[in-house]
Structure formats: C-alpha cells, structure tokens
Write an enzyme that holds these catalytic residues in place. Sequence first.
Site, PDB file in Angstrom:
ATOM      1  N   ASP A  63       0.842  -1.194   0.000  1.00  0.00           N
ATOM      2  CA  ASP A  63       0.000   0.000   0.000  1.00  0.00           C
ATOM      3  C   ASP A  63       0.879   1.247   0.000  1.00  0.00           C
ATOM      4  OD1 ASP A  63      -2.167  -1.750   0.469  1.00  0.00           O
ATOM      5  OD2 ASP A  63      -1.829  -1.625   2.633  1.00  0.00           O
ATOM      6  N   ASP A  69       0.951   7.980   8.102  1.00  0.00           N
ATOM      7  CA  ASP A  69       1.161   6.574   8.490  1.00  0.00           C
ATOM      8  C   ASP A  69       2.498   6.473   9.216  1.00  0.00           C
ATOM      9  OD1 ASP A  69      -1.038   5.089   7.387  1.00  0.00           O
ATOM     10  OD2 ASP A  69      -0.150   5.220   5.395  1.00  0.00           O
ATOM     11  N   GLU A  92       1.860  -2.656  11.099  1.00  0.00           N
ATOM     12  CA  GLU A  92       1.439  -2.822   9.706  1.00  0.00           C
ATOM     13  C   GLU A  92       2.385  -2.082   8.764  1.00  0.00           C
ATOM     14  OE1 GLU A  92      -2.894  -2.257   8.646  1.00  0.00           O
ATOM     15  OE2 GLU A  92      -1.888  -1.136   7.045  1.00  0.00           O
ATOM     16  N   GLU A  93       3.034  -1.044   9.269  1.00  0.00           N
ATOM     17  CA  GLU A  93       3.889  -0.210   8.424  1.00  0.00           C
ATOM     18  C   GLU A  93       5.337  -0.660   8.381  1.00  0.00           C
ATOM     19  OE1 GLU A  93       2.620   1.753   6.355  1.00  0.00           O
ATOM     20  OE2 GLU A  93       0.621   1.727   7.218  1.00  0.00           O
ATOM     21  N   ASP A 111      -1.721  -1.426  14.082  1.00  0.00           N
ATOM     22  CA  ASP A 111      -1.883  -0.691  12.822  1.00  0.00           C
ATOM     23  C   ASP A 111      -1.920   0.776  13.249  1.00  0.00           C
ATOM     24  OD1 ASP A 111      -2.648   0.559  10.519  1.00  0.00           O
ATOM     25  OD2 ASP A 111      -4.426  -0.661  10.142  1.00  0.00           O
ATOM     26  N   LEU A 113      -2.153   3.710  11.782  1.00  0.00           N
ATOM     27  CA  LEU A 113      -3.166   4.618  11.227  1.00  0.00           C
ATOM     28  C   LEU A 113      -3.988   3.873  10.189  1.00  0.00           C
ATOM     29  CD1 LEU A 113      -3.832   7.449  12.035  1.00  0.00           C
ATOM     30  CD2 LEU A 113      -2.582   8.273  10.064  1.00  0.00           C
ATOM     31  N   ASP A 114      -5.085   3.310  10.659  1.00  0.00           N
ATOM     32  CA  ASP A 114      -5.944   2.541   9.760  1.00  0.00           C
ATOM     33  C   ASP A 114      -6.855   3.486   8.970  1.00  0.00           C
ATOM     34  OD1 ASP A 114      -7.397   0.046   8.912  1.00  0.00           O
ATOM     35  OD2 ASP A 114      -9.013   1.169   9.862  1.00  0.00           O
ATOM     36  N   GLU A 266      -5.550  -6.167  12.221  1.00  0.00           N
ATOM     37  CA  GLU A 266      -6.935  -5.716  12.067  1.00  0.00           C
ATOM     38  C   GLU A 266      -7.923  -6.788  12.515  1.00  0.00           C
ATOM     39  OE1 GLU A 266      -5.961  -4.819   8.039  1.00  0.00           O
ATOM     40  OE2 GLU A 266      -6.029  -2.670   8.348  1.00  0.00           O
TER      41      GLU A 266
HETATM   42  P1  AHM Z   1     -11.228  -0.704  -0.077  1.00  0.00           P
HETATM   43  O1  AHM Z   1     -10.897   0.659  -0.536  1.00  0.00           O
HETATM   44  O2  AHM Z   1     -10.689  -1.792  -0.965  1.00  0.00           O
HETATM   45  O3  AHM Z   1     -12.707  -0.891   0.183  1.00  0.00           O
HETATM   46  O4  AHM Z   1     -10.474  -0.910   1.327  1.00  0.00           O
HETATM   47  C1  AHM Z   1     -10.895  -0.270   2.492  1.00  0.00           C
HETATM   48  C2  AHM Z   1     -10.249  -0.896   3.697  1.00  0.00           C
HETATM   49  C3  AHM Z   1     -10.703  -0.287   4.983  1.00  0.00           C
HETATM   50  O5  AHM Z   1     -11.785  -0.945   5.543  1.00  0.00           O
HETATM   51  C4  AHM Z   1      -9.494  -0.375   5.847  1.00  0.00           C
HETATM   52  O6  AHM Z   1      -9.488   0.605   6.824  1.00  0.00           O
HETATM   53  C5  AHM Z   1      -8.376  -0.162   4.870  1.00  0.00           C
HETATM   54  O7  AHM Z   1      -8.851  -0.664   3.640  1.00  0.00           O
HETATM   55  C6  AHM Z   1      -7.145  -0.932   5.298  1.00  0.00           C
HETATM   56  O8  AHM Z   1      -6.001  -0.365   4.756  1.00  0.00           O
HETATM   57  P2  AHM Z   1      -5.019   0.585   5.669  1.00  0.00           P
HETATM   58  O9  AHM Z   1      -4.831  -0.080   6.993  1.00  0.00           O
HETATM   59  O10 AHM Z   1      -3.772   0.576   4.846  1.00  0.00           O
HETATM   60  O11 AHM Z   1      -5.645   1.926   5.751  1.00  0.00           O
HETATM   61 MG    MG Z   2      -5.519  -0.888   8.521  1.00  0.00          MG
END
Ligand code: AHM
Ligand code: MG
Length: 327
Positions: A63, A69, A92-93, A111, A113-114, A266
């Site tokens: 990502d 983040d 996560e990072e 995680d 910053l989710d 998560e």
């Molecule tokens: P999407 O855009 O494929 O629907 O994904 C959304 C999801 C969220 O529910 C979640 O918070 C995020 O992707 C997880 O990614 P990160 O932790 O990198 O923000």
């Molecule tokens: Mg997340």
Amino acid sequence: MQNPISFHEHILEEKTLSPEVRTDIERILDDLLIAVKSIHNKLSRAGLIDIQGEAGSENASGDAVKKLDRIAHEAVVSTLHAGGCVGFMASEEEKEIIGGSSDGKYVVVFDPLDGSSNIDANVSVGTIFSIYKRKNEAENANEQVLRRGSEQIVAGYVIYGSSTMLVYTVGAGTHGFTLDPSLGEFYLSHPHIQTPVDGTVYSINEVYEPHFSGAMKAFLSEIKEHGRYTGRYIGSLVADVHRNLLYGGIYIYPDKPKAKLRLLYEGFPMGWIVEQAGGAASNGTQKILDMIPAELHQRTQLVIGSKNDVARYEELVKQEELGTINA
Ligand code: AHM
Ligand code: MG
C-alpha cells in the site's frame, strides 16, 4: 458528566488481569496513549502543517504509505520503546518484527493509522492494537508474534472522528472512552457496549461485486430484499466497525477478488472487541480468534458484526461448499 471515570481508574478495576499484569498493562497503555494524543493533535491540524499526502514509499503489503502513516508508526514505536515493558512490536507499516527491551514481558502489535487513504479528505481514521504476553525466552521473534488470536490479553482501537474515542477489552466486556481534549484524558462514555444481535447496517465495498463468491452474492441479495438494512461504507475499518458496533450491522471485506485486511493488525483486535460486545468475527468458515497467522502480514477475509448476520453469512458459505447455491 458527574464524577467521570478516567481510563486510568477503569483499568485499575479490571480484575480479570492479575495485579502484576495490570500494572504493566497500565504502563504500556499509558505510553500508547501518549502516542495516540500526539496523533490526535497532528490530525486535528493536518491541513495546516505539512503532513498530508504520500510519503513516497510502499509498506510490506504494497500500500502507498502516507506521511501520517509514518508519523503515527514512529510515535507508537518510540513511546513503547521508552516505556521498557515491550519485548517485541509488529506494525502494519514495518516489514519485520521490531525488537524492544530485552526484558520486556509483552508483545504489542498495531496498525498505527488505519484507513489512511481517507486522511486528506478529513474522514475518520483509527489506531488498532493488540497486546500479548511474551512467551518464554527460548522462543524466537516469529514465535512471539505469530500467535493465535485468542491469546490476546488486551485489544483496542482509537477512532479519530468528530471526537476521539478509545474502545478496548481485556476480556471482561468492551468499553468506550472519549478524549476530553481540554484535559488530555480519556473518560468512560460507553461502558459495557452491547452490539445488537441483528444488524441494520451492511458495509461492503460493492465495486468488487462482479468477483464475489456465490455465498457473498446470495447474502447481498438477501440483505437488499430484507428491507431492514441500509448500506454504509466509509472505507476506514475502524470507523465502519465502530458505527456497526453501536448500531448493529455487518462489515465484510471479502477474499474475492482478494483479501486485503491483515489478520494480526486488524482481524484479531477488531474481532475480539466485537466478540466481547456480543458480536462475532469470522473469516467466513472459522472464528477469527481461532486462526494462527503463518506470516506477519497475512491477509484474511473479514466478516464482523452482529451475531446473527455473521452466522447467516457462514451458513451461505457452507451451502455454497455443499453445492446448494451456485458459485
Ligand atoms: P477498499 O478501498 O478496498 O474498500 O479498502 C478499504 C479498507 C478499509 O476498511 C481499511 O481501513 C483499509 O482498507 C485498510 O487499509 P489501511 O490499513 O492501509 O488503511
Ligand atoms: Mg488498517
């Protein structure tokens, strides 16, 4: 609010933890909350200081990393390091396990910053964490971190929304606290959260619909025909699950076209928090908390929320396996 109960006071009353563990956990959470308050402060001024946008790199899951983040990750790692109670951390990072104090008796997984893809638009984001007891010294870093979800001793999330809230469990119910920014303290605002057994909200990113399994398609059409549900999807797991926890609902991030959410950072913490509030969390066929990660950044399908909704989805998955609904 008369005689508000601070988070500090509340944790001291958590009798499911032994006194020794309680003291350590209090220390770790105090440290974590220092990082959380610093993240809260930065987020509340995000448009005014140069912290929005991409950091120009990718994390272990591929990502795009946002500047925030990285800032959140570093805030959590440095406060936990300074506290001295944590032997291992996983973020996560960060691609690899992060070493802490050699005599730290706990493992913290987070995680930082989710939902960070939402930051630049001022949409709610979160910090998610789990704490485990460190296994004996002989175990290597992987064995310390890759643990069954049911081994968590604390799980929590912080939602940076219209107010900043902390929701956590140590296995004696799920409790919510609201930050009073003028005092810099979290106070109990949502004791013993109980999520409705039947949901009224569904949270699914329907753009992936052409790839969905037969069970998922059948579930979606049942929900739409039912008349009880409304669709809400923020795209920020903490915010979507938090809303559904309070109102009743189901969040599904399917494995088709591909699972995105991470089991350790998560699935496990959110799963335990929702279970402790009377809800359920599954990967479609198995309780999330019974899973054991094979690798640090393992992804999973996540089906989480009101008990009867999760059970119905699992039933449809079984029917698809038996061939009674089409794939
Ligand atoms: P999407 O855009 O494929 O629907 O994904 C959304 C999801 C969220 O529910 C979640 O918070 C995020 O992707 C997880 O990614 P990160 O932790 O990198 O923000
Ligand atoms: Mg997340």
